[in-house]
Design a protein around this motif. Structure first.
Motif, PDB file in Angstrom:
ATOM      1  N   THR A  95       0.823  -1.213   0.000  1.00 26.71           N
ATOM      2  CA  THR A  95       0.000   0.000   0.000  1.00 26.71           C
ATOM      3  C   THR A  95       0.858   1.264   0.000  1.00 26.71           C
ATOM      4  O   THR A  95       0.365   2.345  -0.292  1.00 26.71           O
ATOM      5  CB  THR A  95      -0.909   0.044   1.234  1.00 26.71           C
ATOM      6  N   GLN A 126      -7.975  -2.810  -2.909  1.00 28.78           N
ATOM      7  CA  GLN A 126      -6.789  -2.566  -2.080  1.00 28.78           C
ATOM      8  C   GLN A 126      -7.053  -3.014  -0.644  1.00 28.78           C
ATOM      9  O   GLN A 126      -6.223  -3.665  -0.026  1.00 28.78           O
ATOM     10  CB  GLN A 126      -6.414  -1.083  -2.114  1.00 28.78           C
ATOM     11  N   GLU A 127      -8.247  -2.658  -0.141  1.00 28.14           N
ATOM     12  CA  GLU A 127      -8.575  -3.050   1.227  1.00 28.14           C
ATOM     13  C   GLU A 127      -8.593  -4.568   1.351  1.00 28.14           C
ATOM     14  O   GLU A 127      -8.070  -5.129   2.322  1.00 28.14           O
ATOM     15  CB  GLU A 127      -9.940  -2.468   1.623  1.00 28.14           C
ATOM     16  N   VAL A 150      -5.253  -6.160   1.780  1.00 28.13           N
ATOM     17  CA  VAL A 150      -4.628  -5.993   3.097  1.00 28.13           C
ATOM     18  C   VAL A 150      -5.448  -6.712   4.162  1.00 28.13           C
ATOM     19  O   VAL A 150      -4.899  -7.342   5.061  1.00 28.13           O
ATOM     20  CB  VAL A 150      -4.522  -4.491   3.447  1.00 28.13           C
ATOM     21  N   MET A 151      -6.759  -6.605   4.069  1.00 26.59           N
ATOM     22  CA  MET A 151      -7.635  -7.198   5.073  1.00 26.59           C
ATOM     23  C   MET A 151      -8.690  -8.046   4.387  1.00 26.59           C
ATOM     24  O   MET A 151      -9.849  -7.636   4.257  1.00 26.59           O
ATOM     25  CB  MET A 151      -8.314  -6.096   5.874  1.00 26.59           C
TER      26      MET A 151
END
Lengths: 303, 415
Positions: B243, B389-390, B393-394
């Motif tokens: 990120t 993108q979120e 990461v998660m």
């Protein structure tokens, strides 16, 4: 002799010249202020009731934009971040004060030190943002080796939603502290040496001297520092744009940036929605502005 | 009397122009706003203008080069206030707001001629409401660029199926490297991964229906796509902290050998070469099959030129677009750009990766997509790429992300 100095031929203009001159000088400024500040404020209010992509026909939708806004998680993220900015940015004031006190002494080369401390305020915010973005960069930045010296494990400051806002605020504080420092240095020049002398004779020193003698005399400087810092915090935009673009996944947005994003950025075509955010931001600022104006008015009356 | 003479002259001029199209005299000024200042595109565009200028000596051509990002915001102003005669933009949904607002000129007449057959592969990308709104000059393939030398060292061959891809990736991870480098700071790189995973899991038609807003984001088929993505994420296939990086900042991981491959457009080849990777060290392969039997579709973003509706010299603009589309011009321009010509009679440059891309796209039986942000509505594009993108990461937030995207889709469809 010039004709107009003759009292008989004194025109209306020369009779009222003194009274009119200030207004004439103010007129261009006032006209531009009305055209580029006051008018757009009302225009934003108006646009916020429309759905408009900036190109085609605007369609009146009443309060729908505001309903969307209060249902929008990104709006609450921005609002929360604005509060963080507001609270933490105020650290610039004590920070600036202590550096100013430290630098307010007669030592060889003090001017050089003062200018070094003032330097960050001279650099553009965009450059500060870039430098800090490199500093935080997890693969090439200096930040991780630095905290490694103190035994901390590496962090991805700007890529982690929990730390990103604090990382940007820290970068923003750097120039803001310098700004407050300058305000206080100027204020310290105006501190009355006789009062300090008198207080010293009465046995005041250290914290007591600072709190009861110096700080009250610095009140005008403190006032200005609070005003510029609060406004600076609420309009924070360039740092966020340069360092993260509001990311990761929107977690470092503030209202000003979110407004830009939905209305003017690459994928933004929602002028009405952006205007609604702008109106909310304006109302928040209005609370502060009204409070400061009220205090200023009270103080002027009091003294 | 004056009126008649003028009319006669005009009529004569028209007949002459019809009779001798090649010698039609173009006069006046042709103003072109081109949306790239980078060295190669600048050179390509300037060359194009110079050659066209030689053919029409009486025409005064003014070329303005605008930064790519700046153009994305400036286009709204110049199309309404001070329109040039030709401007650069993109195909797909990205031109919809300007078409809808009546700011682009309908150029279907150009496409009706022989030019339309030569450019047939991108006709759908330039068609909105049954008409064509611009002319493409170049496109480029997306795919997986990889370190051939590291593959050789580990005894791997590029995967053609999803299981092979994961097995290769596991071998790479076991050697202490990451499988893929990526920088998601500017979200679009994650959009490329979503495009390919979705195209390979469900095929072109489903992908286009989803990006057009016709399928719910909470649909189980969308979840299957994300489940495939999650397999890679859970393996730890992607580099850490992506990120924080731009797509350029993610390149050193591949150059240094910390990560072995990169899903990217062909424009990544030039910087990787500049960073010191030779063509022996660098390879390219097509994104592997996931659901067996689905025809392979590819992302190939198309760069285009358009005529604003308010252009002053539309006659010259049309002639220019026709020249832009010609095989001769597209051969030269794409040689300079290091990309692929769209005109099927043009010659493809003698470059390993361009040849590979040309072959891949020629055999893309599944269809050619533009890219996530050009195929979807703008608002959904930004929300979608943010969600990708979120997710990277998660991944546990998937339900919340899909609910959010579904809400945006419904609002966009309401409008």
């Amino acid at each position: 002799m010039p004709a107009n100095s003759d009292p008989q031929t004194r025109s209306w203009w020369s009779a009222n010249q003194i009274r009119l001159a200030p207004w004439l000088f103010l007129a261009p400024g006032m006209a531009f202020f009305a055209l580029y500040v006051i008018f757009p404020i009302f225009q934003s209010f108006q646009i916020s009731f429309y759905r408009w992509d900036g190109l085609g026909e605007a369609r009146y939708i009443g309060l729908h934009n505001y309903e969307d806004l209060f249902d929008d998680p990104a709006f609450y993220t921005s609002l929360r971040n604005n509060v963080k900015w507001l609270l933490l940015y105020l650290l610039a004031i004590p920070g600036g004060l202590f550096i100013a006190l430290f630098l307010n002494q007669q030592v060889r080369g003090i001017r050089l030190y003062k200018s070094l401390f003032f330097f960050p305020f001279v650099i553009s915010q965009v450059v500060v943002g870039l430098v800090f973005a490199w500093f935080y960069n997890p693969s090439i930045g200096l930040f991780n080796p630095l905290i490694g010296l103190f035994g901390f494990s590496p962090m991805n400051i700007l890529g982690n939603p929990d730390t990103v806002t604090y990382g940007i605020i820290a970068a923003g504080l750097w120039p803001q502290i310098a700004y407050c420092m300058i305000l206080y240095l100027t204020g310290l020049n105006a501190v009355d040496p006789e009062q300090v002398e008198a207080a010293r004779l009465d046995g005041a020193k250290g914290w007591k001297m600072l709190w009861y003698v110096i700080l009250p005399q610095l009140r005008p400087a403190t006032f200005i520092a609070v005003v510029v810092t609060v406004i600076g915090a609420l309009r924070s935009f360039d740092m966020i744009s340069v360092m993260t673009n509001g990311g990761p996944f929107g977690s470092s947005r503030v209202l000003a940036y979110y407004m830009f994003e939905v209305s003017l950025s690459e994928y933004g075509f929602r002028m009405g929605y952006g205007a609604a955010i702008a109106v909310i931001l304006f109302l928040i600022m209005l609370v502060y502005i009204a409070f400061f104006l009220w205090r200023m008015w009270r103080e002027e009356r009091g003294y | 009397m004056k009126f008649t003479i003028k009319g006669a002259v005009a009529a004569l001029a028209t007949t002459t122009a019809l009779a001798f199209p090649a010698s039609a005299e173009l006069t006046g000024t042709l103003r072109i706003f081109f949306n790239d200042q980078n060295p190669a595109p600048k050179e390509a565009m300037e060359g194009m203008v110079a050659r066209f200028g030689e053919m029409h000596p009486d025409l005064n051509i003014e070329l303005t080069l605008i930064d790519r990002e700046a153009n994305k915001t400036q286009i709204r102003n110049y199309l309404t206030a001070n329109a040039p005669d030709v401007n650069g933009w993109y195909a797909g949904n990205r031109m919809r707001p300007y078409v809808a607002a009546g700011l682009f000129e309908d150029v279907s007449d150009l496409w009706d001629g022989p030019m339309g057959d030569d450019l047939a592969s991108t006709r759908p990308a330039l068609t909105l409401d049954g008409k064509q709104w611009g002319v493409p000059y170049s496109y480029y393939q997306w795919g997986i660029y990889f370190r051939q030398d590291i593959y050789d060292e580990l005894g791997l061959t590029p995967a053609t199926t999803w299981d092979e891809e994961k097995a290769n990736c596991q071998a790479i991870l076991d050697s202490g490297r990451k499988c893929y480098t990526i920088g998601t700071r500017f979200l679009w790189t994650a959009g490329g991964w979503f495009d390919y995973l979705n195209l390979r899991t469900h095929g072109y038609d489903f992908h286009m229906a989803l990006t057009a807003g016709e399928v719910e984001w909470t649909d189980d088929r969308v979840r299957e796509t994300f489940a495939n993505w999650r397999e890679l994420i859970d393996m730890g296939a992607f580099i850490d902290d992506h990120t924080a990086y731009t797509w350029q900042e993610a390149q050193p991981f591949m150059v240094n050998g910390d990560a072995v491959s990169y899903l990217m457009g062909n424009f990544v080849v030039a910087p990787l070469r500049e960073a010191g990777l030779t063509d022996d060290q660098l390879g390219f392969y097509q994104f592997p099959e996931i659901t067996p039997g689905i025809p392979m579709a590819e992302d190939a973003p198309t760069d285009t030129l358009h005529i604003p509706a308010q252009a002053q010299n539309k006659e010259a603009a049309r002639a220019f677009l026709q020249y832009v589309a010609s095989a001769e011009n597209q051969t030269i321009v794409n040689e300079t750009l290091g990309q692929l010509p769209i005109n099927r009679n043009a010659t493809v440059a003698d470059d390993k990766f361009i040849q590979a891309g040309f072959e891949m796209l020629s055999n893309a039986t599944g269809g050619i997509a533009q890219f996530f942000d050009r195929d979807t509505d703008a608002e959904l594009a930004s929300a979608g790429m943010e969600g990708f993108q979120e997710f990277m990461v998660m991944p546990d937030n998937l339900d919340a992300i899909l609910d959010r995207l579904e809400r945006v889709r419904q609002r966009v469809n309401e409008d």
